[in-house]
Motif scaffolding. Structure first.
Motif, PDB file in Angstrom:
ATOM      1  N   THR A   1       0.894  -1.447   0.004  1.00 46.82           N
ATOM      2  CA  THR A   1      -0.064   0.039  -0.034  1.00 46.82           C
ATOM      3  C   THR A   1       0.903   1.275   0.054  1.00 46.82           C
ATOM      4  OG1 THR A   1      -0.122   0.037   2.451  1.00 46.82           O
ATOM      5  CG2 THR A   1      -1.908  -1.119   1.247  1.00 46.82           C
ATOM      6  N   THR A   2       1.966   1.195  -0.217  1.00 47.68           N
ATOM      7  CA  THR A   2       2.896   2.498  -0.127  1.00 47.68           C
ATOM      8  C   THR A   2       2.660   3.255  -1.261  1.00 47.68           C
ATOM      9  OG1 THR A   2       4.936   0.791   0.648  1.00 47.68           O
ATOM     10  CG2 THR A   2       5.578   2.932  -0.552  1.00 47.68           C
TER      11      THR A   2
ATOM     12  N   CYS B   1       3.361   5.241   4.017  1.00 43.42           N
ATOM     13  CA  CYS B   1       1.867   5.025   3.902  1.00 43.42           C
ATOM     14  C   CYS B   1       1.030   6.261   3.923  1.00 43.42           C
ATOM     15  CB  CYS B   1       1.626   4.466   5.639  1.00 43.42           C
ATOM     16  SG  CYS B   1       2.024   2.882   5.548  1.00 43.42           S
TER      17      CYS B   1
END
Length: 389
Positions: free
Chosen positions: A278-279, A290
């Motif tokens: 999810t970077t 994040c």
């Protein structure tokens, strides 16, 4: 120009604009009566606020749209004594004339640009700016019709003139190859003596390359995730969610993937993103993987890159420096399309890369064709002195 009082907690006039009760649109003659309403707004300001909220993720679009909404609301109520929801086609003919020549303190140069007594115009709008302003307003009215707030869009009756010519005019807000090379070289000269300087250098270096090589819009870049980069048949692609939620994919070069790897390694991440992480593709200013860099931050960083590049160029090329100072994030998108066209990339592919709905839009980047036409035309046009007969 004295603006109506605004609530102190909101710096955005359109969100807190207070109009006289008789002009707030409750009883506008163009209000839709009956039918199923899509919004609960019952005043013009409330309805416009909802329309603007649709662009909350695109701060620069929001700023531009808000400006036109404020201009229209104040002109309607102060110049005509009408609410927005009572304007007719005849009123908009007057508004077009007003945009071409705003009078009095609407454009008083002695008034400030900000605050309750600010001017709303710097002077008459150019034909192109008028066209853009009316396009934005028409979009607002269309939205309000679709929402069941207005009965009709008076600007839908407007005869469009000169649109074909405008569509074929070549884009000039782009960097030529020499200026783009200078921008890249100038960033490499940024100081990296402190950890903060080094982080800012790596972030800026990656950002301008991402925008240029992919042609992403600001909001698209700000919302991109590392997992949006994916391989297929041995080649890398970038999944993009653009205007209106339209999805597309952009080819990614090995050079850009190397730049992404460099950026990620600097932040302690694996060089290649995995499909389930999810970077953010552009991490926040603090470097939090994040959290995404905001659209406003993207814009400001690119402006800084251009400003610093202009400073380094001033002594040798003042015209090029002036152009860099005018440049903004969208110039990188224009540069990407222009340079792809210069390289001979098929126009259909450029259309897909830019996610243009019409190939006519893509055609405005074909500068090479114009260069060739100019060369062929003037080649034999050499002045000669003919002897007297």
């Amino acid at each position: 120009m004295n603006l109506p009082a605004a609530a102190p907690e909101s710096p955005e006039p359109i969100f807190s604009l207070v109009l006289p009760a008789a002009l707030d649109g409750h009883n506008g003659v163009n209000r839709a009566r009956g039918g199923h309403r899509q919004i609960a707004a019952d005043s013009d300001v409330e309805a416009v606020r909802l329309w603007l909220a649709e662009y909350a993720g695109s701060p620069h679009t929001l700023r531009s749209y808000r400006k036109e909404a404020v201009r229209l609301l104040l002109w309607a109520t102060q110049a005509l004594g009408k609410p927005l929801s009572s304007l007719t086609r005849e009123d908009f003919v007057l508004y077009e004339q007003f945009l071409a020549a705003p009078t009095g303190d609407w454009a008083d140069p002695t008034l400030p640009r900000r605050g309750g007594t600010r001017r709303l115009f710097d002077g008459p709008l150019s034909e192109r700016s008028q066209h853009q302003a009316l396009g934005i307003v028409s979009g607002l009215l269309t939205y309000l019709v679709s929402a069941g707030y207005l009965a009709g869009n008076p600007l839908a009756l407007r005869r469009r003139t000169g649109t074909a010519a405008r569509r074929t005019r070549r884009v000039e807000r782009y960097l030529d190859h020499a200026l783009w090379d200078h921008v890249l070289a100038s960033v490499e000269q940024w100081p990296r003596l402190t950890a903060r300087d080094h982080q800012h250098y790596e972030r800026s270096r990656w950002l301008i390359r991402l925008l240029y090589h992919t042609g992403l819009r600001v909001s698209e870049a700000a919302n991109a995730k590392a997992a949006d980069f994916y391989p297929r048949r041995g080649r890398w692609w970038l999944h993009v969610v653009g205007k209106g939620g339209t999805e597309g994919e952009v080819p990614v070069s090995a050079a850009l993937m190397a730049d992404l790897a460099r950026y990620r390694v600097f932040h302690g991440l694996a060089p290649t993103p995995s499909g389930n992480e999810t970077t953010a593709a552009l991490m926040s200013v603090a470097g939090d993987p994040c959290r995404h860099l905001t659209p406003s931050a993207v814009y400001l960083i690119v402006k800084e890159v251009f400003r610093r590049a202009a400073g380094m160029l001033e002594a040798s090329d003042s015209a090029g420096a002036a152009k860099l100072r005018r440049a903004s994030t969208h110039w990188l998108r224009h540069s990407a399309a222009t340079h792809q066209a210069d390289a001979g990339t098929d126009l259909r592919f450029i259309q897909k890369n830019m996610r243009h709905a019409s190939i006519q839009t893509t055609g405005i980047y074909l500068h090479v064709e114009d260069d060739r036409r100019h060369t062929e035309t003037v080649r034999e046009q050499v002045d000669t002195v003919r002897p007297d007969s």
